[in-house]
Motif scaffolding. Structure first.
Motif, PDB file in Angstrom:
ATOM      1  N   GLN A   1     -11.949  16.382 -19.043  1.00 14.39           N
ATOM      2  CA  GLN A   1     -12.795  15.191 -19.064  1.00 14.39           C
ATOM      3  C   GLN A   1     -14.193  15.490 -18.529  1.00 14.39           C
ATOM      4  N   ARG A   2     -14.295  16.342 -17.531  1.00 13.57           N
ATOM      5  CA  ARG A   2     -15.616  16.724 -17.026  1.00 13.57           C
ATOM      6  C   ARG A   2     -16.428  17.409 -18.120  1.00 13.57           C
TER       7      ARG A   2
ATOM      8  N   ASP B   1     -17.811  23.530 -16.303  1.00 16.21           N
ATOM      9  CA  ASP B   1     -16.870  24.564 -15.886  1.00 16.21           C
ATOM     10  C   ASP B   1     -17.560  25.864 -15.508  1.00 16.21           C
TER      11      ASP B   1
ATOM     12  N   SER C   1     -10.090  24.164 -20.829  1.00 10.47           N
ATOM     13  CA  SER C   1     -10.621  23.640 -19.571  1.00 10.47           C
ATOM     14  C   SER C   1      -9.504  23.098 -18.699  1.00 10.47           C
ATOM     15  N   LYS C   2      -9.586  23.392 -17.404  1.00  6.90           N
ATOM     16  CA  LYS C   2      -8.655  22.811 -16.441  1.00  6.90           C
ATOM     17  C   LYS C   2      -8.982  21.346 -16.181  1.00  6.90           C
ATOM     18  N   GLU C   3     -10.229  20.969 -16.409  1.00 12.70           N
ATOM     19  CA  GLU C   3     -10.660  19.584 -16.220  1.00 12.70           C
ATOM     20  C   GLU C   3     -11.422  19.139 -17.463  1.00 12.70           C
TER      21      GLU C   3
END
Length: 282
Positions: free
Chosen positions: A23-24, A243, A19-21
């Protein structure tokens, strides 16, 4: 013919997601999927719930990094590795907090990584939450025949159902099983190579309702369904995570005895959803 189902039954144990993010994603899976998070010094995390698990790593792009299958014991695992190597399939020692020592990985003709191992003590701990066992993973591929040949004739998956174009006779979808359940792996013919979705098997129709209500409270709209698939005969719906990866929730998935001849279905909306409209990949 020697198959996973008859000699070394395997079940999908966890997914390793990039994942690029991250925490989301952690927030999504903790809040909506009843998973508890353990973080590691390298920035990765393991999220565990009742009969489901996710390994999450920071990545340049979001998507599936690997799928891990569990075998019943070390003897079966070693037997599978010996058979794969005899078939000319390269195996590589691998380590994971969710797998005991002795786990290994393979790669298919397009580079997808699959892990095989015995679950570690960490994943065997009983956990509370809504019912939904991680059950199958699905991909789209531009090389359907080569991929199916590898998973059937090298790895040992069995074909449960084929979906074919009624005009050309071309194979469009193939559902593969690694134990008695209709499929733990499937491939759609697509215009690109990508992760299609993954699925959680619930216990009954009322569980489908309850999962739908949970997402409705978060104002998360269903992506596909509710409906009933032809192949597998299971009830289902789909949503997306933080995502935009697709999650399916299923109930009453068909079981298939070893040696049963594959079923054949026409490529049409009714095959993919006998209740109505379907998400057609190609």
């Amino acid at each position: 013919m020697t198959t996973l189902q008859t000699t070394t039954p395997a079940r999908l144990l966890y997914l390793h997601i990039g994942s690029k993010e991250p925490q989301r994603q952690i927030d999504f899976y903790e809040r909506l999927m009843d998973l508890s998070c353990t973080r590691y010094p390298d920035g990765s995390a393991v999220l565990l719930g009742p009969q489901r698990a996710v390994r999450l790593s920071p990545a340049d792009r979001s998507g599936l990094l690997a799928a891990a299958f569990s075998l019943g014991n070390t003897e079966q695992l070693n037997r599978l590795r010996e058979r794969l190597e005899h078939q000319g399939c390269a195996t590589l020692d691998t380590q994971s907090p969710l797998l005991a020592d002795g786990a290994f990985s393979i790669r298919d003709p397009q580079g997808r990584e699959t892990l095989f191992g015995v679950p570690s003590e960490l994943i065997e701990i009983s956990r509370e939450g809504m019912p939904g066992r991680l059950q199958h993973v699905v991909f789209q591929t531009t090389q359907l025949e080569a991929v199916i040949d590898f998973y059937v004739n090298t790895v040992g998956f069995s074909v449960s159902d084929n979906v074919v174009d009624p005009e050309s006779g071309q194979l469009m979808v193939c559902f593969l099983r690694s134990d008695d359940e209709h499929h733990s792996l499937a491939f759609f013919r697509g215009s690109q190579d990508e992760w299609d979705h993954h699925c959680y098997e619930t216990q009954e129709w009322n569980d489908i309702r309850d999962w739908g209500d949970r997402f409705a409270k978060e104002h998360i709209t269903l992506f596909f369904g509710p409906g009933r698939h032809g192949p597998g005969n299971n009830l289902f719906f789909m949503v997306v995570d933080a995502d935009r990866n697709r999650l399916e929730f299923s109930a009453e998935l068909q079981t298939i005895p070893a040696g049963q001849e594959p079923g054949h279905w026409p490529q049409c909306e009714h095959t993919l959803n006998s209740w109505g409209r379907a998400w057609m990949r190609s």
